[in-house]
Motif scaffolding. Sequence first.
Motif, PDB file in Angstrom:
ATOM      1  N   SER A 100       0.814  -1.213   0.000  1.00 16.40           N
ATOM      2  CA  SER A 100       0.000   0.000   0.000  1.00 16.40           C
ATOM      3  C   SER A 100       0.847   1.263   0.000  1.00 16.40           C
ATOM      4  N   GLY A 101       2.135   1.113   0.177  1.00 17.32           N
ATOM      5  CA  GLY A 101       3.069   2.228   0.134  1.00 17.32           C
ATOM      6  C   GLY A 101       4.475   1.692   0.309  1.00 17.32           C
ATOM      7  N   LEU A 102       5.435   2.398  -0.255  1.00 20.75           N
ATOM      8  CA  LEU A 102       6.818   1.924  -0.246  1.00 20.75           C
ATOM      9  C   LEU A 102       7.736   3.052   0.203  1.00 20.75           C
ATOM     10  N   VAL A 103       8.537   2.778   1.231  1.00 16.60           N
ATOM     11  CA  VAL A 103       9.528   3.735   1.704  1.00 16.60           C
ATOM     12  C   VAL A 103      10.897   3.087   1.577  1.00 16.60           C
ATOM     13  N   LEU A 104      11.747   3.674   0.752  1.00 11.25           N
ATOM     14  CA  LEU A 104      13.082   3.140   0.510  1.00 11.25           C
ATOM     15  C   LEU A 104      14.115   4.077   1.115  1.00 11.25           C
ATOM     16  N   ILE A 105      15.056   3.496   1.863  1.00 12.39           N
ATOM     17  CA  ILE A 105      16.089   4.270   2.540  1.00 12.39           C
ATOM     18  C   ILE A 105      17.453   3.793   2.048  1.00 12.39           C
ATOM     19  N   GLY A 106      18.090   4.587   1.189  1.00  7.28           N
ATOM     20  CA  GLY A 106      19.383   4.214   0.629  1.00  7.28           C
ATOM     21  C   GLY A 106      19.428   2.781   0.131  1.00  7.28           C
ATOM     22  N   PRO A 107      18.472   2.350  -0.712  1.00  4.67           N
ATOM     23  CA  PRO A 107      18.373   0.938  -1.067  1.00  4.67           C
ATOM     24  C   PRO A 107      19.448   0.471  -2.037  1.00  4.67           C
ATOM     25  N   SER A 108      19.735  -0.817  -1.974  1.00  7.53           N
ATOM     26  CA  SER A 108      20.467  -1.464  -3.057  1.00  7.53           C
ATOM     27  C   SER A 108      19.435  -1.951  -4.069  1.00  7.53           C
ATOM     28  N   LEU A 109      19.894  -2.551  -5.165  1.00  6.17           N
ATOM     29  CA  LEU A 109      18.993  -2.855  -6.277  1.00  6.17           C
ATOM     30  C   LEU A 109      19.482  -4.076  -7.033  1.00  6.17           C
ATOM     31  N   THR A 110      18.618  -5.068  -7.197  1.00  7.33           N
ATOM     32  CA  THR A 110      19.029  -6.256  -7.942  1.00  7.33           C
ATOM     33  C   THR A 110      19.336  -5.874  -9.391  1.00  7.33           C
ATOM     34  N   GLY A 111      20.448  -6.390  -9.880  1.00  2.00           N
ATOM     35  CA  GLY A 111      20.877  -6.121 -11.246  1.00  2.00           C
ATOM     36  C   GLY A 111      21.845  -4.969 -11.375  1.00  2.00           C
ATOM     37  N   TYR A 112      22.027  -4.197 -10.295  1.00  2.00           N
ATOM     38  CA  TYR A 112      22.981  -3.088 -10.345  1.00  2.00           C
ATOM     39  C   TYR A 112      24.400  -3.632 -10.239  1.00  2.00           C
ATOM     40  N   LYS A 113      25.265  -3.208 -11.144  1.00  4.17           N
ATOM     41  CA  LYS A 113      26.654  -3.653 -11.132  1.00  4.17           C
ATOM     42  C   LYS A 113      27.489  -2.661 -10.323  1.00  4.17           C
ATOM     43  N   PRO A 114      28.064  -3.122  -9.208  1.00  6.69           N
ATOM     44  CA  PRO A 114      28.855  -2.211  -8.368  1.00  6.69           C
ATOM     45  C   PRO A 114      30.065  -1.661  -9.107  1.00  6.69           C
ATOM     46  N   SER A 115      30.502  -0.482  -8.697  1.00  2.00           N
ATOM     47  CA  SER A 115      31.680   0.135  -9.292  1.00  2.00           C
ATOM     48  C   SER A 115      32.936  -0.637  -8.881  1.00  2.00           C
ATOM     49  N   PRO A 116      34.026  -0.504  -9.641  1.00  2.00           N
ATOM     50  CA  PRO A 116      35.292  -1.139  -9.247  1.00  2.00           C
ATOM     51  C   PRO A 116      35.755  -0.700  -7.866  1.00  2.00           C
TER      52      PRO A 116
END
Length: 251
Positions: A100-116
């Motif tokens: 019914s509502g979404l609060v995201l706090i500094g989230p990570s994300l599936t599929g995001y490729k981290p920087s070197p």
Amino acid sequence: MDLYYEIHGSGKPVIFIHSGGTDSRLWSFLAPLVAKEYQTITYDGRGAGKSPSPKEPANYVEDLRELMDDLHLDTAVLIGHSGGGQIATDFSLQYPNRVSGLVLIGPSLTGYKPSPEFERWMSEVNAAAPDADKIMELAFSAPLYRIVMSSPQRRLMIDMFRHHLAKTAEWGSFESVWPQPPAIGRLEDLHVRTLFMIGDNEIPDNERVAELFRSLPNVRYVQIPGADHMMPLTHPEMMYSYITEFLEERR
């Protein structure tokens, strides 16, 4: 349901999903504020806090669904921090009618490729195992912990992370299962009204993820001044103000 959880307050249900390396104590200051007006559910994810450790690849999204089923909750507001935000995002894409509502706090994300740079930091932290003190020294040297480690909540942060390190010794698997395709390619399908919060003392990777969400039409973006990645420990009152305003708009 074998996960440890606590319920406080009454009213519209709000489920808090903690980050990796922490447990439900992350919400020690924010959840009691929200519980003044809402029913709050905090829980320890699999392998964290008082919950059992995974013996096979963990499915955190399905764990959340089972928790809601066991509590007979058709819908709930989800509040997720970092890795908990990743769980909340994937859940919202997988089961949109139950959020019914979404609060995201500094989230990570599936599929995001981290920087070197991020991968190099993580490699250094992991290479320090099994020396817990060295792991914590390297982990907490990152900018995303700068503010919390100089705050009164420093001891709680250290205690949670030390407990996390001890708990992982029980894990039978470090793999996890996520819905496919990854969320990064499906953000345009995220139609749940969303409040996105991030501190102004963050690492570039988390800021890049933030920009992906910021471009979505149904996302309200808030930057918390003087906060790092662990803002639920250091800025609960300010977060509470934004969250209650957001939730009030849903009534």
